[in-house]
Scaffold this motif. Structure first.
Motif, PDB file in Angstrom:
ATOM      1  N   ARG A 110     -37.851  82.759  -5.530  1.00  9.61           N
ATOM      2  CA  ARG A 110     -38.430  83.492  -6.686  1.00  9.61           C
ATOM      3  C   ARG A 110     -38.665  82.520  -7.856  1.00  9.61           C
ATOM      4  NH1 ARG A 110     -36.823  88.865  -4.978  1.00  9.61           N
ATOM      5  NH2 ARG A 110     -37.981  89.755  -6.731  1.00  9.61           N
ATOM      6  N   LEU A 111     -39.173  81.335  -7.547  1.00  8.27           N
ATOM      7  CA  LEU A 111     -39.402  80.308  -8.580  1.00  8.27           C
ATOM      8  C   LEU A 111     -40.221  80.855  -9.740  1.00  8.27           C
ATOM      9  CD1 LEU A 111     -39.395  77.369  -9.679  1.00  8.27           C
ATOM     10  CD2 LEU A 111     -41.415  76.925  -8.239  1.00  8.27           C
ATOM     11  N   GLU A 112     -41.309  81.524  -9.465  1.00  8.54           N
ATOM     12  CA  GLU A 112     -42.193  81.988 -10.557  1.00  8.54           C
ATOM     13  C   GLU A 112     -41.471  82.973 -11.467  1.00  8.54           C
ATOM     14  OE1 GLU A 112     -44.793  79.314 -10.032  1.00  8.54           O
ATOM     15  OE2 GLU A 112     -44.949  80.798 -11.648  1.00  8.54           O
ATOM     16  N   GLU A 113     -40.627  83.816 -10.892  1.00  9.55           N
ATOM     17  CA  GLU A 113     -39.886  84.762 -11.748  1.00  9.55           C
ATOM     18  C   GLU A 113     -38.877  84.020 -12.622  1.00  9.55           C
ATOM     19  OE1 GLU A 113     -39.474  87.467  -8.110  1.00  9.55           O
ATOM     20  OE2 GLU A 113     -38.811  88.759  -9.774  1.00  9.55           O
ATOM     21  N   ASN A 114     -38.264  82.968 -12.071  1.00 12.04           N
ATOM     22  CA  ASN A 114     -37.347  82.153 -12.896  1.00 12.04           C
ATOM     23  C   ASN A 114     -38.115  81.472 -14.025  1.00 12.04           C
ATOM     24  OD1 ASN A 114     -34.373  81.750 -11.759  1.00 12.04           O
ATOM     25  ND2 ASN A 114     -35.717  82.125 -10.014  1.00 12.04           N
ATOM     26  N   LEU A 115     -39.299  80.936 -13.718  1.00 11.52           N
ATOM     27  CA  LEU A 115     -40.094  80.277 -14.767  1.00 11.52           C
ATOM     28  C   LEU A 115     -40.520  81.294 -15.832  1.00 11.52           C
ATOM     29  CD1 LEU A 115     -42.288  77.992 -12.470  1.00 11.52           C
ATOM     30  CD2 LEU A 115     -40.564  77.215 -14.130  1.00 11.52           C
ATOM     31  N   ASP A 116     -40.969  82.457 -15.401  1.00 15.62           N
ATOM     32  CA  ASP A 116     -41.383  83.494 -16.358  1.00 15.62           C
ATOM     33  C   ASP A 116     -40.217  83.919 -17.247  1.00 15.62           C
ATOM     34  OD1 ASP A 116     -43.710  85.213 -14.092  1.00 15.62           O
ATOM     35  OD2 ASP A 116     -43.935  83.448 -15.385  1.00 15.62           O
ATOM     36  N   CYS A 117     -39.032  84.009 -16.641  1.00 13.01           N
ATOM     37  CA  CYS A 117     -37.846  84.418 -17.427  1.00 13.01           C
ATOM     38  C   CYS A 117     -37.570  83.385 -18.514  1.00 13.01           C
ATOM     39  CB  CYS A 117     -36.663  84.544 -16.481  1.00 13.01           C
ATOM     40  SG  CYS A 117     -35.114  84.932 -17.310  1.00 13.01           S
ATOM     41  N   LEU A 118     -37.651  82.110 -18.179  1.00 14.18           N
ATOM     42  CA  LEU A 118     -37.390  81.069 -19.181  1.00 14.18           C
ATOM     43  C   LEU A 118     -38.510  81.021 -20.217  1.00 14.18           C
ATOM     44  CD1 LEU A 118     -35.934  78.198 -16.951  1.00 14.18           C
ATOM     45  CD2 LEU A 118     -34.708  79.611 -18.623  1.00 14.18           C
ATOM     46  N   ARG A 119     -39.757  81.189 -19.774  1.00 14.47           N
ATOM     47  CA  ARG A 119     -40.861  81.188 -20.758  1.00 14.47           C
ATOM     48  C   ARG A 119     -40.660  82.299 -21.788  1.00 14.47           C
ATOM     49  NH1 ARG A 119     -44.289  80.677 -15.914  1.00 14.47           N
ATOM     50  NH2 ARG A 119     -44.811  78.476 -15.615  1.00 14.47           N
ATOM     51  N   ALA A 120     -40.080  83.404 -21.337  1.00 16.51           N
ATOM     52  CA  ALA A 120     -39.876  84.546 -22.246  1.00 16.51           C
ATOM     53  C   ALA A 120     -38.656  84.338 -23.129  1.00 16.51           C
ATOM     54  CB  ALA A 120     -39.721  85.823 -21.428  1.00 16.51           C
ATOM     55  N   ARG A 121     -37.625  83.715 -22.618  1.00 15.44           N
ATOM     56  CA  ARG A 121     -36.345  83.664 -23.348  1.00 15.44           C
ATOM     57  C   ARG A 121     -36.091  82.362 -24.091  1.00 15.44           C
ATOM     58  NH1 ARG A 121     -32.621  87.620 -21.604  1.00 15.44           N
ATOM     59  NH2 ARG A 121     -33.457  88.957 -19.964  1.00 15.44           N
ATOM     60  N   MET A 122     -36.674  81.260 -23.676  1.00 11.40           N
ATOM     61  CA  MET A 122     -36.376  79.989 -24.344  1.00 11.40           C
ATOM     62  C   MET A 122     -36.982  79.988 -25.752  1.00 11.40           C
ATOM     63  SD  MET A 122     -34.508  77.783 -22.684  1.00 11.40           S
ATOM     64  CE  MET A 122     -34.996  76.065 -22.852  1.00 11.40           C
ATOM     65  N   PRO A 123     -36.315  79.403 -26.747  1.00 14.12           N
ATOM     66  CA  PRO A 123     -36.793  79.419 -28.142  1.00 14.12           C
ATOM     67  C   PRO A 123     -37.931  78.443 -28.413  1.00 14.12           C
ATOM     68  CG  PRO A 123     -34.763  78.174 -27.993  1.00 14.12           C
ATOM     69  CD  PRO A 123     -35.003  78.741 -26.621  1.00 14.12           C
ATOM     70  N   VAL A 124     -38.275  77.643 -27.436  1.00 11.46           N
ATOM     71  CA  VAL A 124     -39.334  76.636 -27.607  1.00 11.46           C
ATOM     72  C   VAL A 124     -40.263  76.684 -26.389  1.00 11.46           C
ATOM     73  CG1 VAL A 124     -38.062  75.054 -29.113  1.00 11.46           C
ATOM     74  CG2 VAL A 124     -37.775  74.900 -26.628  1.00 11.46           C
ATOM     75  N   PRO A 125     -41.476  76.123 -26.510  1.00 10.15           N
ATOM     76  CA  PRO A 125     -42.440  76.249 -25.409  1.00 10.15           C
ATOM     77  C   PRO A 125     -42.131  75.343 -24.223  1.00 10.15           C
ATOM     78  CG  PRO A 125     -43.402  75.008 -27.228  1.00 10.15           C
ATOM     79  CD  PRO A 125     -42.069  75.481 -27.714  1.00 10.15           C
ATOM     80  N   CYS A 126     -42.687  75.740 -23.084  1.00  6.41           N
ATOM     81  CA  CYS A 126     -42.631  74.879 -21.899  1.00  6.41           C
ATOM     82  C   CYS A 126     -43.726  73.811 -22.036  1.00  6.41           C
ATOM     83  CB  CYS A 126     -42.866  75.706 -20.646  1.00  6.41           C
ATOM     84  SG  CYS A 126     -42.772  74.730 -19.132  1.00  6.41           S
ATOM     85  N   LEU A 127     -43.338  72.552 -21.911  1.00  5.54           N
ATOM     86  CA  LEU A 127     -44.299  71.447 -22.121  1.00  5.54           C
ATOM     87  C   LEU A 127     -44.825  70.902 -20.805  1.00  5.54           C
ATOM     88  CD1 LEU A 127     -42.390  69.515 -24.951  1.00  5.54           C
ATOM     89  CD2 LEU A 127     -44.108  71.329 -25.191  1.00  5.54           C
TER      90      LEU A 127
END
Ligand SMILES: Nc1ncnc2c1ncn2[C@@H]1O[C@H](COP(=O)(O)OP(=O)(O)OP(=O)(O)O)[C@@H](O)[C@H]1O
Ligand SMILES: C[C@H](N)[C@H](N)CCCCCC(=O)O
Ligand SMILES: [Mg+2]
Length: 254
Positions: A184-201
């Protein structure tokens, strides 16, 4: 504009800090940007005719602009592949900031970007009274967090981001897809994109060698502009509070 070095930390050891840093360096090289990697502290080294050498530091040197001395890339090279505080104790040395500060100054003088890889995770103990964040704060390095995409990374990423933000500017995070690719890699990435205080670079894929540096550059230039504005406004405020005395007029108090 003089850009500060960028400190590359990670959610753990062995999660891809070197892989990501080297991939970023290769992209800078492809863009014609003079960039150099630095590994201030390395634990785990082989003895060679040129002295002790660590594989991370060698990988960063290979991905950096040519002609950079190994000793500037890796000021503290410790033989044992264990926690650096203990590796230093076994080597009979105490990890200190000045050699890192001086090596970094030489690297920065000759490069347009300096990417500084940490060791282990963010709160790495260095000696009885010091941790790696002390050096990062002293250097004024903004931070990028590499998230090793494996089960457990959600908690590690959020905790690391929280801790980093207390000590240094966090520019963003980079996802590293280690083998075996997690479920479920994409769901893990989406979860971090939503919760992390800074953007994914960016995201380094499995076995990939290059990682685009444009989002990192956007964040770094934005940080540098904001920092120079803060310094300028502080100087302006000081000027308003205590303007330089005009020549020939002494303040009454003297
Ligand atoms: N995206 C990737 N694809 C394939 N292999 C990877 C990837 N990222 C990391 N690896 C491999 O995983 C291992 C650990 O990666 P790396 O050395 O970059 O971790 P690290 O966080 O720098 O570790 P350390 O804390 O020791 O510095 C290495 O063998 C590396 O080649
Ligand atoms: C030896 C290893 N590859 C790293 N260079 C150092 C990892 C330090 C981890 C310290 C800790 O337990 O948090
Ligand atoms: Mg490494």
């Amino acid at each position: 504009m003089a850009l500060p070095g960028v400190f590359i930390t990670g959610t753990d050891t062995e999660i891809g800090k070197t892989a990501v840093t080297a991939a970023l360096l290769r992209d800078y090289a492809a863009r014609g940007v003079d960039a150099v990697g630095m590994k201030p502290i390395a634990a785990g080294a082989d003895e060679t005719p040129d002295g002790w050498r660590n594989e991370d530091a060698l990988a960063l040197q290979a991905a950096s602009m040519p002609g950079v001395a190994y000793e500037d890339i890796n000021p503290w090279c410790l033989p044992l592949p264990i926690a650096p505080e203990f590796a230093a104790r076994s080597a009979g040395v105490t990890l200190s900031w000045p050699p890192v500060r001086d090596a970094y100054a030489r690297l920065r003088a000759g490069a347009q970007r300096v990417l500084v890889e940490g060791a282990g995770g963010w709160r790495l103990p260095l000696s009885a009274g010091a941790e790696m964040p002390d050096w990062v704060e002293a250097a004024g390095w903004p931070v990028v967090l590499v998230v090793g995409m494996r089960l457990g990374c959600l908690n590690h990423a959020l905790l690391s981001a929280e801790s980093i933000a207390r000590r240094a500017p966090l520019l963003g995070w980079i996802a590293n897809t280690l083998p075996p690719v997690q479920r479920r890699l994409e769901e893990n990435l989406d979860c971090l994109r939503a919760r992390m205080p800074v953007p994914c670079l960016g995201q380094l894929g499995c076995g990939q060698q290059r990682l685009a540096t444009n989002l990192l550059d956007d964040a770094l230039f934005c940080f540098a502009r904001e920092s120079s504005h803060r310094i300028q406004s502080a100087a302006d405020s000081m000027e308003r509070i205590c303007p330089e005395p005009r020549r020939g007029t002494l303040p009454e108090s003297i």
